[in-house]
Enzyme design. Sequence first.
Site, short mmCIF file in Angstrom:
data_model
loop_
_atom_site.label_atom_id
_atom_site.label_comp_id
_atom_site.label_asym_id
_atom_site.label_seq_id
_atom_site.Cartn_x
_atom_site.Cartn_y
_atom_site.Cartn_z
N ASP A 1 0.86 -1.17 0.00
CA ASP A 1 0.00 0.00 0.00
C ASP A 1 0.91 1.24 0.00
O ASP A 1 2.14 1.13 0.00
CB ASP A 1 -0.98 -0.03 1.19
CG ASP A 1 -2.20 0.84 0.94
OD1 ASP A 1 -2.16 1.70 0.04
OD2 ASP A 1 -3.22 0.68 1.65
C1 BGC Z 1 -5.27 3.01 0.43
C2 BGC Z 1 -5.60 1.94 -0.57
C3 BGC Z 1 -5.58 2.49 -1.97
C4 BGC Z 1 -4.25 3.14 -2.23
C5 BGC Z 1 -4.12 3.70 -3.63
C6 BGC Z 1 -4.03 3.78 0.05
O1 BGC Z 1 -3.84 4.89 0.86
O2 BGC Z 1 -5.10 2.44 1.70
O3 BGC Z 1 -6.84 1.37 -0.26
O4 BGC Z 1 -5.85 1.49 -2.89
O5 BGC Z 1 -4.07 4.19 -1.29
O6 BGC Z 1 -4.88 4.81 -3.81
#
Ligand code: BGC
Length: 757
Positions: free
Chosen positions: A316
């Site tokens: 993430d």
């Molecule tokens: C979130 C994810 C998301 C990613 C990309 C992160 O901050 O936890 O759920 O897919 O960002 O945007």
Amino acid sequence: MRKLYIIVLVLIVISCDSEVNKKKKESVRETPAMNTEIDNKVASLLSEMTLEEKVGQMTQITLDVVTKGDNQFSSAQPYELDSALVHKAIHTYKVGSILNTPGVPLSRQDWYKTIKTFQDEAAKTPRQIPIIYGIDAIHGVNYTIGATLFPQQIGLAATFNKDLVREAAKISAYETRASSIPWNFSPVLGLGRNPLWPRLWETFGEDVYLGKTMGVAMVEGYQGTLGDPNTVASCMKHYLGYSVPLSGKDRTPAWIPERELRQYFLPAFKEAVDAGSVTLMINSGEINGVPVHASKFLLTDVLRGELGFQGIAVTDWADINYLHTRHKVAETIKDAIKISVNAGIDMSMVPHDFEFSELLVELVKEGSVSEETINDAVSRILKVKMQLGLFENPVTDPKKYPDFGSKKFAEVSKKAALESFTLLKNNNNILPIAEKSKILVTGPTANTMRSLNGGWSYNWQGSEADNYAKDKNTIADAFTKSGNTTFIQGVSFDGENNINEAVKAAKQSDVILLCLGENSYTETPGNINSILLPKDQIELTKALAKTGKKIILVLLEGRPIIFNEIEPLVDAVYMGYLPGNYGADALVDLLFGLENPSGRLPINYPKHPHAFVNYNHKHSDNIAVPNYYESDYDQQYEFGDGLSYTSFKYSDLSLSATQMTQDGSIKVSVKVTNTGNRKGKEAVLLFVSDLYASITPEVRALKGYEKIALNAGESKVVSFTITKDELSFVNESLETIAESGEFEISIGDLKKKFELK
Ligand code: BGC
């Protein structure tokens, strides 16, 4: 008789077996031959690649890095790519993946131009490996102007209608491809078991069975036949245990015994892997003191070894860096990269610089990360790119997607909203209301598209929904258009308040539609210190109640905000969750009785701020001396609650046997009759209780559900098959077992017992 029993049993097993096979055939998207062909292609491409090229494939940057603007953290508006930066990313650093938006939603044409630019650049590199672009299209392709936005996952769960969820996902995939994007960071497979958590609404609710079955439906809807240009790669997230931080605040530590990880949190991922999901995103948090991005046990032993996942595991946002800066398990960023890559990540959502690539090359050269580890990761990335058909068709053209934003898609979204609204109280059948009623619409969620859509809508926090969904109806718009309605805000999220005016208008009305709840948010900005309904919303409700007019409360919120102080003052309650762009239109139809509600709560709705208990609690959660010790299990509303304007009677609950063997099964059937005078849909829920077990058993757990439609007076028989899977739990030795003894099935108000041998 015994012989007959055996024959019946064999037939059941055969029919289950063919079900299983069918499922497998549908979910395993390629034949073994295709797989070998792709694997051979991957191997041959890999053998030509330099280390820098391989590490580039493992690198994912955010769009802001290659756009014009002050720095890599933001894009100037109007948004424009910076060709020098694009060149640097794709040629110098050879990045394999890009994600996200430039802070504003784009038109399909702009998405096309953007992604085509990347793919054209990638085509000029020695290996011509296409970029894989990823986006959070979590309730429709929510970063594309004009897309069909659906209810958020929590609302989809409330429909208890898998087919509808699959259909919504299929449309989202089509519209994502119409935006030239092939990879969707969805679904969320974590369980919404902590009401405080600011992403509860991104889950399918608190239940394991509901979560895993809805998750599979969504993966099937997104992926269809992978390679078909109408489908996208799904991304199971956030592996594992992200949804239950102890404090309730986003990305704070979770404490989950391995037994519980396996019983509650792993099944949804396991089922989605089996259904063919090709990518997975890792939990940013830590469990039992181990950040998941550093856990070889979870990322390799369990994910690859036990679940057999062969797709891409992406980190993430910036989470490798956080091993150093936040979790403090790595003394340097370089150390963090070593730990995480060796633990089993394939791709790093870096996302703002190229340090990951540079340091990873060093680590391999120094021998701290083996080239074999890199090869494994890159093979998985190349394989998904090939499965998606990106080598042949690197960019899909919006012109080929005429149904984007169509009326027929809007109808599916509205249908999902209709089936999600959950009627929790309807004193004296005040609902539906007469068409001519004079209505006062009031409250902070009444006139904003933000509270209908929540976060991840047009931008990250959903804060621009009122600009980009101007053509859609807020609740105030929808009711004003439909008739005799006055709208007075009463209380707003920016602190303005005209309660007196609302009270005056209430006195002139027949009924008050009070819209309370939350503004849009997600992730850390959505953290809260109190889950109680804000004071001004309570004040508004109390002032309105004094008029003596009937109050219909509609809750638009991403988590169950506690409102026990005013609950007795309202005559009806609709939980709306975050129903999307057509939520207000759906509500009009429901309130006037053109449609009949059929949503069911996918979570427990707590009554007290310090008494959170999930519905499948333990018996000792309820040491009941009601109204005295306050150790009773006392919910405002319970998981599975949901009323209709008609009534359903359950009868003839029958089990095909009173005893079952470990490898046998029991067929459960029940008759459901619509005993009211209007047609309606009913979600039939089957719960199982293990009466005694070596690990304290849950009071009950959902093990089957089916949504049926019944005309007035009509009856249907609904059947379920119970196997060992539905009776199992994880024991102290971490084995999934079903213990012999008595079990009880309950459906509606009916119960029956049987014995497992
Ligand atoms: C979130 C994810 C998301 C990613 C990309 C992160 O901050 O936890 O759920 O897919 O960002 O945007």
